[in-house]
Motif scaffolding. Structure first.
Motif, short mmCIF file in Angstrom:
data_model
loop_
_atom_site.label_atom_id
_atom_site.label_comp_id
_atom_site.label_asym_id
_atom_site.label_seq_id
_atom_site.Cartn_x
_atom_site.Cartn_y
_atom_site.Cartn_z
N GLY A 195 -91.71 -61.92 -1.40
CA GLY A 195 -91.11 -63.20 -1.46
C GLY A 195 -90.28 -62.99 0.05
N THR A 196 -89.50 -62.27 0.21
CA THR A 196 -88.38 -62.56 1.13
C THR A 196 -89.38 -62.37 2.25
N LEU A 197 -90.04 -61.38 2.46
CA LEU A 197 -91.66 -61.92 3.95
C LEU A 197 -92.23 -63.07 3.52
N SER A 198 -92.72 -63.93 2.39
CA SER A 198 -93.22 -64.95 2.57
C SER A 198 -92.56 -66.23 3.24
N LEU A 199 -91.16 -66.06 3.18
CA LEU A 199 -90.95 -66.77 3.88
C LEU A 199 -89.76 -66.92 5.01
N VAL A 200 -89.41 -65.50 5.38
CA VAL A 200 -89.06 -64.87 6.89
C VAL A 200 -90.28 -65.48 7.95
N ASP A 201 -91.63 -64.22 7.33
CA ASP A 201 -92.47 -65.11 8.05
C ASP A 201 -93.92 -65.17 7.18
N ALA A 202 -93.82 -66.44 7.42
CA ALA A 202 -94.85 -67.75 6.71
C ALA A 202 -96.54 -67.83 6.96
N ALA A 203 -96.00 -67.54 8.80
CA ALA A 203 -97.41 -67.34 9.17
C ALA A 203 -98.37 -66.09 8.18
N ALA A 204 -97.98 -64.95 7.89
CA ALA A 204 -98.28 -63.88 8.48
C ALA A 204 -98.86 -64.01 6.56
N PHE A 205 -97.87 -64.72 5.76
CA PHE A 205 -98.47 -65.31 4.44
C PHE A 205 -99.35 -66.90 3.90
N ARG A 206 -100.00 -67.17 4.93
CA ARG A 206 -100.62 -68.92 4.72
C ARG A 206 -101.52 -68.72 3.20
N HIS A 207 -101.39 -67.63 3.29
CA HIS A 207 -102.92 -67.26 1.52
C HIS A 207 -102.00 -66.80 0.83
N PRO A 208 -101.16 -67.82 -0.78
CA PRO A 208 -100.40 -66.71 -1.16
C PRO A 208 -100.99 -65.23 -1.97
N THR A 209 -99.76 -64.68 -2.04
CA THR A 209 -100.43 -63.81 -3.38
C THR A 209 -100.09 -64.07 -4.35
N VAL A 210 -99.69 -63.17 -5.64
CA VAL A 210 -99.15 -63.39 -6.60
C VAL A 210 -97.39 -63.44 -6.74
N TRP A 211 -97.19 -62.43 -5.72
CA TRP A 211 -95.46 -62.39 -5.91
C TRP A 211 -95.20 -62.83 -4.05
N SER A 212 -96.06 -64.24 -3.83
CA SER A 212 -95.10 -65.04 -2.19
C SER A 212 -94.43 -65.83 -3.37
N VAL A 213 -93.32 -66.19 -2.06
CA VAL A 213 -92.25 -66.69 -2.40
C VAL A 213 -92.01 -66.91 -3.49
N TYR A 214 -91.62 -65.63 -3.97
CA TYR A 214 -90.74 -64.74 -5.70
C TYR A 214 -91.35 -65.13 -6.66
N GLY A 215 -92.74 -65.71 -6.73
CA GLY A 215 -93.44 -66.20 -7.47
C GLY A 215 -94.09 -67.33 -7.88
N GLU A 216 -93.62 -68.45 -6.92
CA GLU A 216 -93.99 -70.08 -7.34
C GLU A 216 -94.48 -70.38 -7.64
N GLY A 217 -95.92 -70.04 -7.09
CA GLY A 217 -97.53 -70.25 -8.28
C GLY A 217 -97.38 -69.78 -9.38
N TYR A 218 -96.20 -69.16 -9.93
CA TYR A 218 -96.40 -68.65 -11.20
C TYR A 218 -95.23 -69.27 -11.99
N LEU A 219 -94.46 -69.88 -11.30
CA LEU A 219 -93.29 -70.93 -11.76
C LEU A 219 -92.47 -69.74 -11.86
N PHE A 220 -92.51 -68.60 -11.05
CA PHE A 220 -90.92 -67.86 -10.37
C PHE A 220 -91.33 -67.11 -11.85
N ILE A 221 -92.41 -67.12 -12.73
CA ILE A 221 -91.92 -65.71 -13.43
C ILE A 221 -92.21 -64.65 -12.78
N PRO A 222 -92.69 -63.62 -11.79
CA PRO A 222 -92.92 -62.26 -11.86
C PRO A 222 -91.94 -62.36 -11.04
N LEU A 223 -90.58 -63.16 -10.90
CA LEU A 223 -89.29 -63.06 -10.70
C LEU A 223 -88.42 -62.68 -11.64
N VAL A 224 -88.78 -63.42 -12.86
CA VAL A 224 -87.78 -63.33 -13.83
C VAL A 224 -88.36 -61.35 -14.63
#
Length: 136
Positions: free
Chosen positions: A88-117
């Protein structure tokens, strides 16, 4: 001595169900990503596959009874929390390296942050259901 209180009892049943849903979702996502466009972002898609494995292990371990399974669940939830915080932190700090999201990108933003909670809730539940010798 075997753990008397099951991690999959009471509210733990809901936790196991949510983990199972995330195991299915992450496995499906990783499978499609790796099967159809792995060449576009191999690191991101392998991270999604890793998240899927962590969710599967956590699901199984939370559903089982016994001190050994409790420890496996503890390790899986801890790895999950570390992974979602790191990715989550790396995807914010180096967004270019995470142009394609993972389950945990931006702390699970694509899954309503449930992966963080979810791992926080999992670790809390494991603390409440800890074997007596762990809490003593």
């Amino acid at each position: 001595m075997e753990q008397q209180r099951r991690t999959a009892s009471g509210p733990g049943r809901v936790l196991v169900a949510v983990y199972a849903i995330f195991a299915l979702a992450a496995t499906s996502r990783a499978g499609v990503q790796i099967g159809t466009k792995f060449h576009e972002a191999p690191l991101a898609y392998l991270l999604s596959a890793f998240a899927a494995v962590v969710y599967i292990v956590a699901t199984v371990a939370l559903a089982k009874r016994g001190d050994a399974w409790w420890r496996v669940a503890l390790v899986a939830c801890s790895i999950e929390l570390l992974g979602v915080l790191t990715i989550g932190t790396l995807s914010l700090v180096d967004a270019a390296a995470f142009r394609h999201p993972t389950v945990w990108s931006v702390y699970g933003e694509g899954y309503l942050f449930i992966p963080l909670v979810l791992p926080v809730i999992g670790l809390y539940w494991l603390r409440r259901t800890a074997p007596a010798k762990v809490t003593a």
